[in-house]
Design a protein around this motif. Structure first.
Motif, PDB file in Angstrom:
ATOM      1  N   LEU A   1       0.838  -1.204   0.000  1.00 47.74           N
ATOM      2  CA  LEU A   1       0.000   0.000   0.000  1.00 47.74           C
ATOM      3  C   LEU A   1       0.870   1.251   0.000  1.00 47.74           C
ATOM      4  O   LEU A   1       0.555   2.240  -0.670  1.00 47.74           O
ATOM      5  CB  LEU A   1      -0.932  -0.005   1.209  1.00 47.74           C
ATOM      6  CG  LEU A   1      -1.869   1.205   1.351  1.00 47.74           C
ATOM      7  CD1 LEU A   1      -2.749   1.366   0.126  1.00 47.74           C
ATOM      8  CD2 LEU A   1      -2.718   1.078   2.624  1.00 47.74           C
ATOM      9  N   THR A   2       1.974   1.219   0.737  1.00 52.04           N
ATOM     10  CA  THR A   2       2.903   2.353   0.723  1.00 52.04           C
ATOM     11  C   THR A   2       3.429   2.589  -0.681  1.00 52.04           C
ATOM     12  O   THR A   2       3.418   3.721  -1.190  1.00 52.04           O
ATOM     13  CB  THR A   2       4.082   2.102   1.683  1.00 52.04           C
ATOM     14  OG1 THR A   2       3.583   1.934   3.009  1.00 52.04           O
ATOM     15  CG2 THR A   2       5.056   3.272   1.664  1.00 52.04           C
ATOM     16  N   ALA A   3       3.885   1.522  -1.348  1.00 48.76           N
ATOM     17  CA  ALA A   3       4.403   1.663  -2.702  1.00 48.76           C
ATOM     18  C   ALA A   3       3.323   2.178  -3.656  1.00 48.76           C
ATOM     19  O   ALA A   3       3.588   3.018  -4.518  1.00 48.76           O
ATOM     20  CB  ALA A   3       4.953   0.321  -3.177  1.00 48.76           C
ATOM     21  N   LEU A   4       2.099   1.686  -3.503  1.00 47.78           N
ATOM     22  CA  LEU A   4       1.000   2.124  -4.360  1.00 47.78           C
ATOM     23  C   LEU A   4       0.714   3.610  -4.180  1.00 47.78           C
ATOM     24  O   LEU A   4       0.565   4.356  -5.166  1.00 47.78           O
ATOM     25  CB  LEU A   4      -0.252   1.310  -4.043  1.00 47.78           C
ATOM     26  CG  LEU A   4      -1.544   1.751  -4.750  1.00 47.78           C
ATOM     27  CD1 LEU A   4      -1.435   1.520  -6.244  1.00 47.78           C
ATOM     28  CD2 LEU A   4      -2.755   1.019  -4.173  1.00 47.78           C
ATOM     29  N   ARG A   5       0.611   4.066  -2.925  1.00 52.77           N
ATOM     30  CA  ARG A   5       0.313   5.488  -2.685  1.00 52.77           C
ATOM     31  C   ARG A   5       1.437   6.389  -3.178  1.00 52.77           C
ATOM     32  O   ARG A   5       1.179   7.470  -3.727  1.00 52.77           O
ATOM     33  CB  ARG A   5       0.036   5.710  -1.199  1.00 52.77           C
ATOM     34  CG  ARG A   5      -1.312   5.136  -0.779  1.00 52.77           C
ATOM     35  CD  ARG A   5      -1.635   5.379   0.683  1.00 52.77           C
ATOM     36  NE  ARG A   5      -2.992   4.904   0.977  1.00 52.77           N
ATOM     37  CZ  ARG A   5      -3.493   4.809   2.205  1.00 52.77           C
ATOM     38  NH1 ARG A   5      -2.754   5.145   3.257  1.00 52.77           N
ATOM     39  NH2 ARG A   5      -4.730   4.373   2.380  1.00 52.77           N
ATOM     40  N   LEU A   6       2.687   5.950  -3.010  1.00 58.89           N
ATOM     41  CA  LEU A   6       3.807   6.748  -3.511  1.00 58.89           C
ATOM     42  C   LEU A   6       3.765   6.818  -5.033  1.00 58.89           C
ATOM     43  O   LEU A   6       3.997   7.883  -5.625  1.00 58.89           O
ATOM     44  CB  LEU A   6       5.129   6.149  -3.042  1.00 58.89           C
ATOM     45  CG  LEU A   6       5.398   6.218  -1.535  1.00 58.89           C
ATOM     46  CD1 LEU A   6       6.667   5.456  -1.182  1.00 58.89           C
ATOM     47  CD2 LEU A   6       5.493   7.672  -1.051  1.00 58.89           C
ATOM     48  N   ARG A   7       3.449   5.707  -5.684  1.00 61.05           N
ATOM     49  CA  ARG A   7       3.363   5.707  -7.147  1.00 61.05           C
ATOM     50  C   ARG A   7       2.290   6.669  -7.623  1.00 61.05           C
ATOM     51  O   ARG A   7       2.512   7.485  -8.530  1.00 61.05           O
ATOM     52  CB  ARG A   7       3.077   4.295  -7.654  1.00 61.05           C
ATOM     53  CG  ARG A   7       2.908   4.235  -9.175  1.00 61.05           C
ATOM     54  CD  ARG A   7       2.630   2.829  -9.661  1.00 61.05           C
ATOM     55  NE  ARG A   7       1.357   2.305  -9.194  1.00 61.05           N
ATOM     56  CZ  ARG A   7       0.169   2.602  -9.716  1.00 61.05           C
ATOM     57  NH1 ARG A   7       0.086   3.477 -10.719  1.00 61.05           N
ATOM     58  NH2 ARG A   7      -0.936   2.058  -9.249  1.00 61.05           N
ATOM     59  N   LYS A   8       1.106   6.605  -7.017  1.00 65.29           N
ATOM     60  CA  LYS A   8       0.014   7.473  -7.439  1.00 65.29           C
ATOM     61  C   LYS A   8       0.358   8.944  -7.217  1.00 65.29           C
ATOM     62  O   LYS A   8       0.053   9.805  -8.064  1.00 65.29           O
ATOM     63  CB  LYS A   8      -1.251   7.112  -6.670  1.00 65.29           C
ATOM     64  CG  LYS A   8      -1.910   5.806  -7.117  1.00 65.29           C
ATOM     65  CD  LYS A   8      -3.195   5.562  -6.346  1.00 65.29           C
ATOM     66  CE  LYS A   8      -3.967   4.365  -6.872  1.00 65.29           C
ATOM     67  NZ  LYS A   8      -5.231   4.147  -6.135  1.00 65.29           N
TER      68      LYS A   8
END
Length: 203
Positions: A54-61
């Motif tokens: 989830l951390t990686a996803l939010r940073l990507r977005k």
């Protein structure tokens, strides 16, 4: 018998290719994440936890929201590889121009604008020590670390020469909740998840 430098380099290159062939052959068949570092093969046995992903996803977005369309905040394959240094890594997130992704094989680390890692609970030294050394050695200009264990992180920049090889000269620490600049773009670190204390599970 004394080994001359050219023979030493050839031996090191052969050893690297042997490790690389092994990693690529088992990558989809054995659990965990294999990478090749200056110290050999590193294996993180833990599967990524929901909070890690989830951390990686939010940073990507958040990055892709502020970057021009020709750039990507890419998660997943392929690896980032520098054979002369004997290093093959797979960052959690890579900031790279889409044009530089249009290749066969591994990404050239010098084409990355930044590598981003979410610290693994099971092997934090891999992110805080090994990758700090390796990403500077292979020329990744910006390395950003997000640590869900502590709600802190750091952005490392300005590679310079040292007696031990290239190293990052500048480190800017941050705490979750502050804005952080990765390459040319500032993003919020609000609402990034934290690992549960004491659970000991997951990356």
């Amino acid at each position: 018998m004394t080994i001359v430098p050219d023979d030493a380099r050839q031996g090191a290159s052969h050893l690297y290719r042997t490790m690389r062939d092994f990693v690529l052959s088992v990558d989809d068949t054995l659990p965990g994440k294999f990478e090749i570092t200056k110290e050999g093969i590193v294996l993180d046995m833990m599967s990524p936890s929901g909070r890690h992903e989830l951390t990686a996803l939010r940073l990507r977005k958040r990055l892709e929201k502020v970057m021009p369309e020709e750039f990507a905040a890419h998660t997943g394959e392929p690896n980032v590889e520098n054979e002369p240094e004997g290093i093959m890594r797979r960052p959690d997130l890579m900031v790279i121009a889409e044009a530089d992704m249009d290749i066969d094989g591994s990404f050239d680390p010098r084409t990355l604008l930044a590598a981003v890692e979410v610290v693994s609970r099971s092997n934090p030294d891999n992110d805080w020590v090994g990758k700090v050394r390796d990403y500077a050695l292979i020329g990744v200009p910006v390395y950003a670390i997000f640590d869900p264990r502590t709600g802190t992180g750091a952005v490392l920049t300005d590679i310079h020469s040292t007696p031990d090889g290239p190293r990052y000269a500048t480190r800017k620490d941050f705490v979750y909740g502050e804005d952080v600049t990765i390459a040319d773009w500032a993003i919020s670190t609000q609402d990034l998840p934290r690992y549960e204390s004491g659970s000991g599970k997951g990356r």
